[in-house]
Design a protein around this motif. Structure first.
Motif, PDB file in Angstrom:
ATOM      1  N   ASP A 223     -32.707 -41.885  -2.871  1.00  0.00           N
ATOM      2  CA  ASP A 223     -31.737 -41.544  -1.837  1.00  0.00           C
ATOM      3  C   ASP A 223     -30.639 -40.717  -2.488  1.00  0.00           C
ATOM      4  O   ASP A 223     -29.826 -41.241  -3.252  1.00  0.00           O
ATOM      5  CB  ASP A 223     -31.155 -42.801  -1.190  1.00  0.00           C
ATOM      6  N   LEU A 224     -30.616 -39.425  -2.199  1.00  0.00           N
ATOM      7  CA  LEU A 224     -29.688 -38.504  -2.843  1.00  0.00           C
ATOM      8  C   LEU A 224     -28.471 -38.206  -1.982  1.00  0.00           C
ATOM      9  O   LEU A 224     -27.687 -37.314  -2.320  1.00  0.00           O
ATOM     10  CB  LEU A 224     -30.414 -37.187  -3.181  1.00  0.00           C
ATOM     11  N   PHE A 225     -28.305 -38.968  -0.903  1.00  0.00           N
ATOM     12  CA  PHE A 225     -27.198 -38.684   0.017  1.00  0.00           C
ATOM     13  C   PHE A 225     -26.380 -39.924   0.350  1.00  0.00           C
ATOM     14  O   PHE A 225     -25.173 -39.935   0.197  1.00  0.00           O
ATOM     15  CB  PHE A 225     -27.721 -38.032   1.293  1.00  0.00           C
ATOM     16  N   GLY A 226     -27.032 -40.973   0.831  1.00  0.00           N
ATOM     17  CA  GLY A 226     -26.310 -42.172   1.246  1.00  0.00           C
ATOM     18  C   GLY A 226     -27.183 -43.389   1.093  1.00  0.00           C
ATOM     19  O   GLY A 226     -27.644 -43.697  -0.004  1.00  0.00           O
ATOM     20  N   THR A 227     -27.447 -44.088   2.217  1.00  0.00           N
ATOM     21  CA  THR A 227     -28.261 -45.303   2.162  1.00  0.00           C
ATOM     22  C   THR A 227     -29.394 -45.321   3.180  1.00  0.00           C
ATOM     23  O   THR A 227     -30.191 -46.253   3.184  1.00  0.00           O
ATOM     24  CB  THR A 227     -27.387 -46.552   2.388  1.00  0.00           C
ATOM     25  N   GLN A 228     -29.473 -44.319   4.047  1.00  0.00           N
ATOM     26  CA  GLN A 228     -30.498 -44.332   5.094  1.00  0.00           C
ATOM     27  C   GLN A 228     -31.909 -44.352   4.515  1.00  0.00           C
ATOM     28  O   GLN A 228     -32.793 -45.062   5.010  1.00  0.00           O
ATOM     29  CB  GLN A 228     -30.334 -43.115   6.007  1.00  0.00           C
ATOM     30  N   THR A 229     -32.126 -43.585   3.444  1.00  0.00           N
ATOM     31  CA  THR A 229     -33.456 -43.553   2.838  1.00  0.00           C
ATOM     32  C   THR A 229     -33.766 -44.876   2.154  1.00  0.00           C
ATOM     33  O   THR A 229     -34.925 -45.320   2.146  1.00  0.00           O
ATOM     34  CB  THR A 229     -33.560 -42.385   1.843  1.00  0.00           C
ATOM     35  N   VAL A 230     -32.758 -45.534   1.587  1.00  0.00           N
ATOM     36  CA  VAL A 230     -32.954 -46.867   1.015  1.00  0.00           C
ATOM     37  C   VAL A 230     -33.446 -47.824   2.094  1.00  0.00           C
ATOM     38  O   VAL A 230     -34.423 -48.572   1.897  1.00  0.00           O
ATOM     39  CB  VAL A 230     -31.645 -47.401   0.389  1.00  0.00           C
ATOM     40  N   ASP A 231     -32.769 -47.805   3.242  1.00  0.00           N
ATOM     41  CA  ASP A 231     -33.151 -48.709   4.336  1.00  0.00           C
ATOM     42  C   ASP A 231     -34.581 -48.439   4.788  1.00  0.00           C
ATOM     43  O   ASP A 231     -35.365 -49.381   5.010  1.00  0.00           O
ATOM     44  CB  ASP A 231     -32.195 -48.542   5.519  1.00  0.00           C
ATOM     45  N   ALA A 232     -34.936 -47.168   4.920  1.00  0.00           N
ATOM     46  CA  ALA A 232     -36.288 -46.825   5.363  1.00  0.00           C
ATOM     47  C   ALA A 232     -37.319 -47.241   4.331  1.00  0.00           C
ATOM     48  O   ALA A 232     -38.388 -47.763   4.671  1.00  0.00           O
ATOM     49  CB  ALA A 232     -36.382 -45.320   5.633  1.00  0.00           C
ATOM     50  N   ALA A 233     -37.010 -47.017   3.053  1.00  0.00           N
ATOM     51  CA  ALA A 233     -37.953 -47.384   1.987  1.00  0.00           C
ATOM     52  C   ALA A 233     -38.190 -48.887   1.965  1.00  0.00           C
ATOM     53  O   ALA A 233     -39.335 -49.344   1.815  1.00  0.00           O
ATOM     54  CB  ALA A 233     -37.421 -46.908   0.638  1.00  0.00           C
ATOM     55  N   ARG A 234     -37.136 -49.651   2.123  1.00  0.00           N
ATOM     56  CA  ARG A 234     -37.297 -51.111   2.166  1.00  0.00           C
ATOM     57  C   ARG A 234     -38.156 -51.518   3.364  1.00  0.00           C
ATOM     58  O   ARG A 234     -39.016 -52.398   3.255  1.00  0.00           O
ATOM     59  CB  ARG A 234     -35.927 -51.786   2.225  1.00  0.00           C
ATOM     60  N   GLU A 235     -37.912 -50.878   4.495  1.00  0.00           N
ATOM     61  CA  GLU A 235     -38.702 -51.183   5.696  1.00  0.00           C
ATOM     62  C   GLU A 235     -40.175 -50.852   5.477  1.00  0.00           C
ATOM     63  O   GLU A 235     -41.065 -51.513   6.033  1.00  0.00           O
ATOM     64  CB  GLU A 235     -38.146 -50.387   6.886  1.00  0.00           C
ATOM     65  N   LEU A 236     -40.435 -49.852   4.646  1.00  0.00           N
ATOM     66  CA  LEU A 236     -41.809 -49.441   4.344  1.00  0.00           C
ATOM     67  C   LEU A 236     -42.421 -50.242   3.194  1.00  0.00           C
ATOM     68  O   LEU A 236     -43.552 -49.966   2.785  1.00  0.00           O
ATOM     69  CB  LEU A 236     -41.835 -47.944   4.005  1.00  0.00           C
ATOM     70  N   GLY A 237     -41.671 -51.215   2.680  1.00  0.00           N
ATOM     71  CA  GLY A 237     -42.222 -52.103   1.658  1.00  0.00           C
ATOM     72  C   GLY A 237     -42.080 -51.632   0.227  1.00  0.00           C
ATOM     73  O   GLY A 237     -42.723 -52.197  -0.679  1.00  0.00           O
TER      74      GLY A 237
END
Length: 311
Positions: A223-237
């Motif tokens: 995640d090179l910007f904030g936390t949205q990609t972190v949240d999505a990655a966690r949701e994707l396992g």
């Protein structure tokens, strides 16, 4: 320009692009263990304006007024201090000088690997504008890849993939053999494809869109910007130890810092550029007198590629 005088972008108060001015200042002199570089190009990064926005933020980076601006530079060595080996006047170089790079001259340590106070030889085949974009974004991307360690069996989700660090992270992950899915706006889709990433729109529903692109799963994320990609990655396992951030702190997720990039990473990036395996799109270049326009463009965070100041 007199030899004892030089131009430098300075700010006498913290704030936005409107506080940046080109001033005449005494030319710095190389001391023991240092080299002076006649700067030909300086690349801009988000950290340049973030750390000069207000006094509290500046203090965290060790800055006080009056301050300079810009960190990445490229140019030619024109003065070598006592005890320096490996550099001579006339050598083409690039590197980083924390918040003082947009200037006719910078003085930096010649030792090599101290982040944001460093100088490296510019390989043949790498022009100065490109060399002036490598230090901060290249270091940060290398540090992020060291955390995630992508390989041929990985599908990597990169958030903010069209940004300055993303340009490097996408290509380095592809060079490592990974499949890359990069988040961005609709207008950045073609740009991301050119870098080697499969574009996906950011925003609500990101995990579902990624799942549709990669039904076999995602194995790592940056995640090179904030936390949205972190949240999505966690949701994707994706496990936390294969996720990293650079601009936000998330409990359990490692952060990547350019100061901790693997030794030799900048020289390797420069070699990849020289070999034609990694490219750095230059979105715009400006003369030093137009520093405010350049900073406004860069700070808008919608530019695809790097913004460079020509000196």
């Amino acid at each position: 320009m007199q030899e004892d005088k030089s131009r430098a972008v300075r700010l006498d108060s913290f704030g936005g692009p409107e506080v940046l001015d080109v001033q005449e200042v005494p030319a710095p002199q190389a001391g023991p263990g240092q080299v002076r570089v006649r700067v030909t190009a300086a690349g801009l990064n988000p950290m340049d304006w973030i750390m000069t926005t207000d006094a509290d933020t500046a203090a965290r980076f060790g800055l006080s007024l009056p301050a300079g601006f810009g960190t990445d530079f490229a140019g030619v060595v024109d003065q070598v201090g006592a005890g320096v080996t490996g550099f001579a006047p006339g050598d083409r170089v690039f590197g980083a000088a924390l918040s003082r790079a947009v200037a006719d001259f910078v003085v930096v340590d010649a030792s090599g690997e101290t982040a944001a106070n460093e100088v490296h030889h510019t390989p043949d085949g790498v022009d100065d504008r490109t060399a002036a974009t490598l230090a901060i974004a290249g270091r940060t991307a290398s540090a992020a890849l060291a955390v995630v360690a992508p390989g041929p069996d990985d599908t990597v989700l990169i958030g903010g993939a069209a940004g300055g660090v993303g340009v490097f992270a996408v290509q380095l992950a592809r060079i490592a053999g990974a499949r890359v899915i990069g988040t961005g706006s609709a207008s950045s889709a073609g740009f991301l494809r050119d870098l080697g990433a499969e574009p996906v729109g950011y925003g609500d529903g990101l995990a579902e869109r990624v799942r549709a692109l990669a039904p076999g799963g995602v194995t790592a994320a940056m995640d090179l910007f904030g936390t949205q990609t972190v949240d999505a990655a966690r949701e994707l396992g994706v496990p936390d130890d294969r996720i990293c951030t650079i601009a936000a702190q998330v409990d359990g997720v490692p952060g990547a810092n350019g100061a901790n990039a693997p030794s030799g990473s900048l020289a390797e990036i420069a070699r990849l550029v020289a070999a034609g395996r990694l490219r750095v799109p230059i979105a715009a270049s400006f003369p030093i007198e137009q520093i405010r326009r350049a900073a406004e463009l860069q700070s808008g965070r919608h530019v695809h590629g790097k913004v460079v100041i020509d000196l």
